[in-house]
Write a protein that holds these residues in place. Structure first.
Motif, PDB file in Angstrom:
ATOM      1  N   MET A 103      44.179  35.705   8.120  1.00  0.00           N
ATOM      2  CA  MET A 103      44.109  34.351   7.617  1.00  0.00           C
ATOM      3  C   MET A 103      45.392  33.623   8.007  1.00  0.00           C
ATOM      4  SD  MET A 103      43.333  33.033   3.807  1.00  0.00           S
ATOM      5  CE  MET A 103      41.773  33.816   3.991  1.00  0.00           C
ATOM      6  N   SER A 104      45.282  32.371   8.418  1.00  0.00           N
ATOM      7  CA  SER A 104      46.459  31.635   8.867  1.00  0.00           C
ATOM      8  C   SER A 104      47.345  31.242   7.687  1.00  0.00           C
ATOM      9  CB  SER A 104      46.040  30.388   9.645  1.00  0.00           C
ATOM     10  OG  SER A 104      45.634  29.372   8.767  1.00  0.00           O
ATOM     11  N   THR A 105      48.620  31.097   8.007  1.00  0.00           N
ATOM     12  CA  THR A 105      49.596  30.732   6.980  1.00  0.00           C
ATOM     13  C   THR A 105      49.273  29.376   6.378  1.00  0.00           C
ATOM     14  OG1 THR A 105      51.256  32.036   8.108  1.00  0.00           O
ATOM     15  CG2 THR A 105      52.054  30.397   6.565  1.00  0.00           C
ATOM     16  N   SER A 106      48.938  28.389   7.229  1.00  0.00           N
ATOM     17  CA  SER A 106      48.657  27.054   6.696  1.00  0.00           C
ATOM     18  C   SER A 106      47.397  27.060   5.841  1.00  0.00           C
ATOM     19  CB  SER A 106      48.561  26.024   7.816  1.00  0.00           C
ATOM     20  OG  SER A 106      47.457  26.310   8.642  1.00  0.00           O
ATOM     21  N   ASN A 107      46.399  27.882   6.216  1.00  0.00           N
ATOM     22  CA  ASN A 107      45.184  27.974   5.433  1.00  0.00           C
ATOM     23  C   ASN A 107      45.479  28.555   4.048  1.00  0.00           C
ATOM     24  OD1 ASN A 107      42.503  27.878   4.707  1.00  0.00           O
ATOM     25  ND2 ASN A 107      41.920  29.652   5.911  1.00  0.00           N
ATOM     26  N   THR A 108      46.319  29.577   3.989  1.00  0.00           N
ATOM     27  CA  THR A 108      46.696  30.174   2.707  1.00  0.00           C
ATOM     28  C   THR A 108      47.458  29.167   1.860  1.00  0.00           C
ATOM     29  OG1 THR A 108      46.798  32.360   3.724  1.00  0.00           O
ATOM     30  CG2 THR A 108      47.946  32.075   1.619  1.00  0.00           C
ATOM     31  N   ARG A 109      48.385  28.468   2.465  1.00  0.00           N
ATOM     32  CA  ARG A 109      49.157  27.442   1.756  1.00  0.00           C
ATOM     33  C   ARG A 109      48.225  26.366   1.196  1.00  0.00           C
ATOM     34  NH1 ARG A 109      54.409  25.311   1.525  1.00  0.00           N
ATOM     35  NH2 ARG A 109      54.448  23.042   1.479  1.00  0.00           N
ATOM     36  N   ASP A 110      47.279  25.927   2.008  1.00  0.00           N
ATOM     37  CA  ASP A 110      46.325  24.911   1.547  1.00  0.00           C
ATOM     38  C   ASP A 110      45.471  25.434   0.400  1.00  0.00           C
ATOM     39  OD1 ASP A 110      47.161  22.925   3.302  1.00  0.00           O
ATOM     40  OD2 ASP A 110      45.681  23.450   4.836  1.00  0.00           O
ATOM     41  N   ARG A 111      45.041  26.684   0.484  1.00  0.00           N
ATOM     42  CA  ARG A 111      44.246  27.261  -0.606  1.00  0.00           C
ATOM     43  C   ARG A 111      45.048  27.320  -1.899  1.00  0.00           C
ATOM     44  NH1 ARG A 111      42.617  32.451   1.806  1.00  0.00           N
ATOM     45  NH2 ARG A 111      42.500  33.146  -0.341  1.00  0.00           N
ATOM     46  N   ILE A 112      46.320  27.641  -1.786  1.00  0.00           N
ATOM     47  CA  ILE A 112      47.179  27.685  -2.975  1.00  0.00           C
ATOM     48  C   ILE A 112      47.308  26.287  -3.573  1.00  0.00           C
ATOM     49  CG2 ILE A 112      49.552  28.063  -3.766  1.00  0.00           C
ATOM     50  CD1 ILE A 112      49.639  30.374  -1.612  1.00  0.00           C
ATOM     51  N   LEU A 113      47.546  25.300  -2.735  1.00  0.00           N
ATOM     52  CA  LEU A 113      47.682  23.922  -3.242  1.00  0.00           C
ATOM     53  C   LEU A 113      46.354  23.406  -3.794  1.00  0.00           C
ATOM     54  CD1 LEU A 113      50.084  22.374  -0.577  1.00  0.00           C
ATOM     55  CD2 LEU A 113      50.630  23.103  -2.930  1.00  0.00           C
ATOM     56  N   THR A 157      50.152  28.823 -14.092  1.00  0.00           N
ATOM     57  CA  THR A 157      51.027  29.987 -13.947  1.00  0.00           C
ATOM     58  C   THR A 157      50.869  30.486 -12.514  1.00  0.00           C
ATOM     59  OG1 THR A 157      49.353  31.611 -14.569  1.00  0.00           O
ATOM     60  CG2 THR A 157      50.700  30.672 -16.370  1.00  0.00           C
ATOM     61  N   LEU A 158      51.864  31.207 -12.047  1.00  0.00           N
ATOM     62  CA  LEU A 158      51.771  31.777 -10.703  1.00  0.00           C
ATOM     63  C   LEU A 158      50.565  32.693 -10.597  1.00  0.00           C
ATOM     64  CD1 LEU A 158      55.545  32.564 -10.028  1.00  0.00           C
ATOM     65  CD2 LEU A 158      54.222  30.596  -9.212  1.00  0.00           C
ATOM     66  N   LYS A 170      49.769  37.764  -5.555  1.00  0.00           N
ATOM     67  CA  LYS A 170      50.931  37.060  -6.087  1.00  0.00           C
ATOM     68  C   LYS A 170      52.051  37.050  -5.049  1.00  0.00           C
ATOM     69  CE  LYS A 170      53.950  36.516 -10.033  1.00  0.00           C
ATOM     70  NZ  LYS A 170      54.392  37.028 -11.318  1.00  0.00           N
ATOM     71  N   GLY A 171      52.186  38.133  -4.304  1.00  0.00           N
ATOM     72  CA  GLY A 171      53.184  38.188  -3.234  1.00  0.00           C
ATOM     73  C   GLY A 171      52.908  37.146  -2.156  1.00  0.00           C
ATOM     74  N   GLY A 172      51.624  36.961  -1.842  1.00  0.00           N
ATOM     75  CA  GLY A 172      51.245  35.931  -0.866  1.00  0.00           C
ATOM     76  C   GLY A 172      51.589  34.549  -1.351  1.00  0.00           C
ATOM     77  N   LEU A 173      51.351  34.312  -2.644  1.00  0.00           N
ATOM     78  CA  LEU A 173      51.719  33.017  -3.226  1.00  0.00           C
ATOM     79  C   LEU A 173      53.229  32.826  -3.172  1.00  0.00           C
ATOM     80  CD1 LEU A 173      50.360  31.184  -6.234  1.00  0.00           C
ATOM     81  CD2 LEU A 173      52.782  31.689  -6.183  1.00  0.00           C
ATOM     82  N   LEU A 174      53.966  33.864  -3.575  1.00  0.00           N
ATOM     83  CA  LEU A 174      55.432  33.761  -3.613  1.00  0.00           C
ATOM     84  C   LEU A 174      56.037  33.577  -2.226  1.00  0.00           C
ATOM     85  CD1 LEU A 174      56.190  36.457  -6.330  1.00  0.00           C
ATOM     86  CD2 LEU A 174      56.396  33.973  -6.559  1.00  0.00           C
ATOM     87  N   TYR A 175      55.359  34.066  -1.200  1.00  0.00           N
ATOM     88  CA  TYR A 175      55.817  33.856   0.170  1.00  0.00           C
ATOM     89  C   TYR A 175      55.877  32.359   0.483  1.00  0.00           C
ATOM     90  CZ  TYR A 175      55.738  33.681   5.261  1.00  0.00           C
ATOM     91  OH  TYR A 175      56.018  33.395   6.572  1.00  0.00           O
ATOM     92  N   HIS A 176      54.884  31.618   0.006  1.00  0.00           N
ATOM     93  CA  HIS A 176      54.799  30.172   0.266  1.00  0.00           C
ATOM     94  C   HIS A 176      55.537  29.341  -0.775  1.00  0.00           C
ATOM     95  CE1 HIS A 176      51.945  30.548   3.555  1.00  0.00           C
ATOM     96  NE2 HIS A 176      51.327  31.469   2.827  1.00  0.00           N
ATOM     97  N   PHE A 177      55.431  29.774  -2.021  1.00  0.00           N
ATOM     98  CA  PHE A 177      55.995  29.008  -3.129  1.00  0.00           C
ATOM     99  C   PHE A 177      56.663  29.974  -4.106  1.00  0.00           C
ATOM    100  CE2 PHE A 177      52.213  26.684  -1.677  1.00  0.00           C
ATOM    101  CZ  PHE A 177      52.795  25.489  -1.313  1.00  0.00           C
ATOM    102  N   PRO A 178      57.993  30.029  -4.123  1.00  0.00           N
ATOM    103  CA  PRO A 178      58.681  31.005  -4.969  1.00  0.00           C
ATOM    104  C   PRO A 178      58.651  30.674  -6.469  1.00  0.00           C
ATOM    105  CG  PRO A 178      60.252  29.706  -3.716  1.00  0.00           C
ATOM    106  CD  PRO A 178      58.892  29.329  -3.227  1.00  0.00           C
TER     107      PRO A 178
END
Length: 183
Positions: A1-11, A27-28, A39-47
């Motif tokens: 999965m692409s980094t930007s796609n993961t970031r967009d899914r989180i947002l 909450t995280l 949670k590690g994937g989330l923290l990679y993008h947003f600490p």
């Protein structure tokens, strides 16, 4: 999965939680679960929760920058574009902005830069209106009318009468035509 796609899914997940449950429910762990990332994937993008809010505001700013560009180059001009878009285009848009403003007002863990980003968006419309019109009082009147329509709508105070609202928009737009700068 692409980094930007993961970031967009989180947002997207953050946005959904803000709309449905409010900032205090974010909450995280919940965002990670909703976004279907670790949670590690989330923290990679947003600490932190705060960094997610800044990320969301940066996303909103990018969308707004596109609107600013469209307003400046549009045939209808900045005034008409601003007034036409001064009511949320979708209920999700209105709910998102209300949730963001409520979060900013709560002062819970919100970094100052998130509030600054939102203020800059509102200020930018004012700058564009003042640049288009030679009458600063009319430019400010239009800004306040548009902001008022938007805030009233997202706060759930109800949409004003559509016929009367269109008459207000038409009157302000006609007045602006008399003091619009040459392009």
């Amino acid at each position: 999965m692409s980094t930007s796609n993961t970031r967009d899914r989180i947002l997207d997940a953050l946005q959904d939680i803000l709309i449905s449950d409010g900032y205090s429910s974010v909450t995280l762990e919940l965002v990670a679960r909703t976004a279907e990332v670790s949670k590690g994937g989330l923290l990679y993008h947003f600490p932190s929760k705060a960094s997610m809010m800044v990320g969301l505001m940066e996303r909103v700013r990018a969308l707004a920058e596109e609107e600013f560009r469209e307003a400046v180059v549009s045939e209808e001009g900045v005034v008409r574009y601003f007034l036409r878009t001064s009511l949320p285009q979708t209920s999700a848009e209105g709910e998102l902005y209300w949730a963001v403003i409520a979060a900013l007002r709560s002062k819970e863990d919100i970094p100052p830069e998130a509030g600054i980003l939102v203020k800059e968006l509102f200020d930018r419309w004012g700058d564009l209106l003042h640049a288009e019109l030679t009458d600063p009082v009319l430019a400010e009147t239009i800004r306040l009318a548009g902001d008022g329509m938007y805030m009233s709508s997202i706060a759930g105070l109800g949409r004003p009468d559509p016929v009367l609202t269109q008459q207000v928009v038409d009157r302000l737009a006609e007045a602006s035509d008399r003091v619009r700068r040459e392009r």
